[in-house]
Design a protein around this motif. Structure first.
Motif, PDB file in Angstrom:
ATOM      1  N   UNK A 127      -6.211  -2.865 -42.476  1.00 12.32           N
ATOM      2  CA  UNK A 127      -7.117  -3.990 -42.720  1.00 12.32           C
ATOM      3  C   UNK A 127      -7.141  -4.367 -44.199  1.00 12.32           C
ATOM      4  N   UNK A 128      -7.069  -3.393 -45.079  1.00 14.22           N
ATOM      5  CA  UNK A 128      -7.020  -3.695 -46.514  1.00 14.22           C
ATOM      6  C   UNK A 128      -5.757  -4.486 -46.861  1.00 14.22           C
ATOM      7  N   UNK A 129      -4.666  -4.228 -46.134  1.00 16.98           N
ATOM      8  CA  UNK A 129      -3.424  -4.971 -46.387  1.00 16.98           C
ATOM      9  C   UNK A 129      -3.584  -6.442 -46.015  1.00 16.98           C
ATOM     10  N   UNK A 130      -4.376  -6.710 -44.974  1.00 21.54           N
ATOM     11  CA  UNK A 130      -4.615  -8.086 -44.530  1.00 21.54           C
ATOM     12  C   UNK A 130      -5.692  -8.752 -45.369  1.00 21.54           C
ATOM     13  N   UNK A 131      -6.721  -7.985 -45.732  1.00 18.71           N
ATOM     14  CA  UNK A 131      -7.857  -8.516 -46.487  1.00 18.71           C
ATOM     15  C   UNK A 131      -8.043  -7.681 -47.761  1.00 18.71           C
ATOM     16  N   UNK A 132      -7.231  -7.912 -48.779  1.00 20.88           N
ATOM     17  CA  UNK A 132      -7.286  -7.078 -50.004  1.00 20.88           C
ATOM     18  C   UNK A 132      -8.620  -7.133 -50.731  1.00 20.88           C
ATOM     19  N   UNK A 133      -9.442  -8.160 -50.484  1.00 20.77           N
ATOM     20  CA  UNK A 133     -10.759  -8.229 -51.113  1.00 20.77           C
ATOM     21  C   UNK A 133     -11.598  -7.006 -50.755  1.00 20.77           C
ATOM     22  N   UNK A 186      -7.689  -7.176 -34.066  1.00 17.59           N
ATOM     23  CA  UNK A 186      -6.967  -7.136 -35.340  1.00 17.59           C
ATOM     24  C   UNK A 186      -7.004  -5.739 -35.932  1.00 17.59           C
ATOM     25  N   UNK A 187      -8.143  -5.072 -35.822  1.00 20.12           N
ATOM     26  CA  UNK A 187      -8.290  -3.739 -36.398  1.00 20.12           C
ATOM     27  C   UNK A 187      -7.384  -2.729 -35.707  1.00 20.12           C
TER      28      UNK A 187
END
Length: 279
Positions: free
Chosen positions: A223-229, A186-187
């Protein structure tokens, strides 16, 4: 005999090129962190009924992996191809979170090599142990010495990183990991390799107040786009006084470096894994 595999953070991580073999060349500075697992081995009694030469028990954090395929077991079998090893019982207590960008599995494998070398007097030396470790994972070789290092290639080519430790001695490090797992596939899916404007090794030799504008992790954007937390955690660390914050590796841990011991971290990040230490 027991040992304590530490984890690592990445001070900068740049994916600079895709290789013909499908892997990627990178540039990063590995920094060891004293958040540790525990790994113990004991010689197996000759009469103990076991179908395998290494009997592994994993406790602590849940590991989503068949124990027979654990990197600790693979490390044993790798050395057993070239050295006569007795059968062993191994107990791995997991404290380092998995899929967190902290290198926990790689550390366990490397420390297993170190442990077998010491316990059974294989007399390999660090260079030889690093050669074996590199066969198990890109960042495994780093954990043979567990010293600050500038890494290139796929992470296995290590060079001393002269003065970086001086930049962080006396600072406070905080690791925050939410209930998010990021796979390596994914990364890398969101990465476009490119050479950075300035090498991370050069940046971390600068005063830490320059890092925020120059030191980057190429995985963060996708990755921030997929996991905004994760982006939210990073911003909260800055708001709470972090001098520098970044995602570690390709995983889901965000670390913050502080000049003074931070307070109220548990209230900021409820129900998340938190680790803090003075460097």
């Amino acid at each position: 005999m027991i040992t304590f595999p530490c984890c690592k953070i990445n001070l900068g991580l740049n994916i600079v090129a895709k290789r013909p073999d499908g892997y990627h060349n990178l540039e990063t500075v590995f920094y060891p962190v004293p958040l540790c697992d525990a790994l113990e081995i004991k010689k197996m009694d000759e009469e103990f009924p076991s179908s395998t030469p290494i009997d592994l028990k994993v406790t602590g954090n849940i590991v989503a992996c068949d124990e027979t395929k654990n990197l600790v077991v693979r490390a044993y079998h790798l050395l057993a191809e070239d050295y006569k090893l007795p059968r062993v019982h191994a107990h791995l207590f997991k404290r380092i979170p998995m899929q967190a960008g902290l290198g926990g599995g790689s550390a366990d494998a490397a420390y297993m090599i170190r442990l077998l070398d010491e316990r059974f007097r294989l007399n390999m030396g660090n260079t030889e142990m690093e050669r074996y470790a590199a066969q198990l994972g890109a960042d495994c070789a780093f954990f043979i010495r567990s010293e600050i290092a500038y890494a290139t290639g796929i992470g296995e080519a290590l060079e001393p990183a002269d003065t970086e430790k001086n930049n962080l001695e006396g600072y406070y490090l905080v690791l925050i990991k939410p209930d998010v797992a990021v796979s390596t596939a994914e990364a890398f899916a969101g990465i476009t390799p490119k050479k950075p404007v300035k090498c991370c090794r050069d940046i971390v030799r600068q005063p830490i107040d320059t890092w925020r504008s120059e030191l980057t992790n190429d995985f963060e954007k996708s990755i921030f786009a997929i996991h905004p937390i994760l982006a939210t955690i990073k911003e909260k660390l800055y708001e709470h006084g972090a001098l520098y914050a970044q995602m570690s590796g390709s995983g889901s841990t965000i670390f913050g470096i502080f000049g003074q011991k931070p307070t109220s971290i548990e209230e900021l990040f409820p129900d998340m894994f938190i680790y803090s230490v003075r460097l």
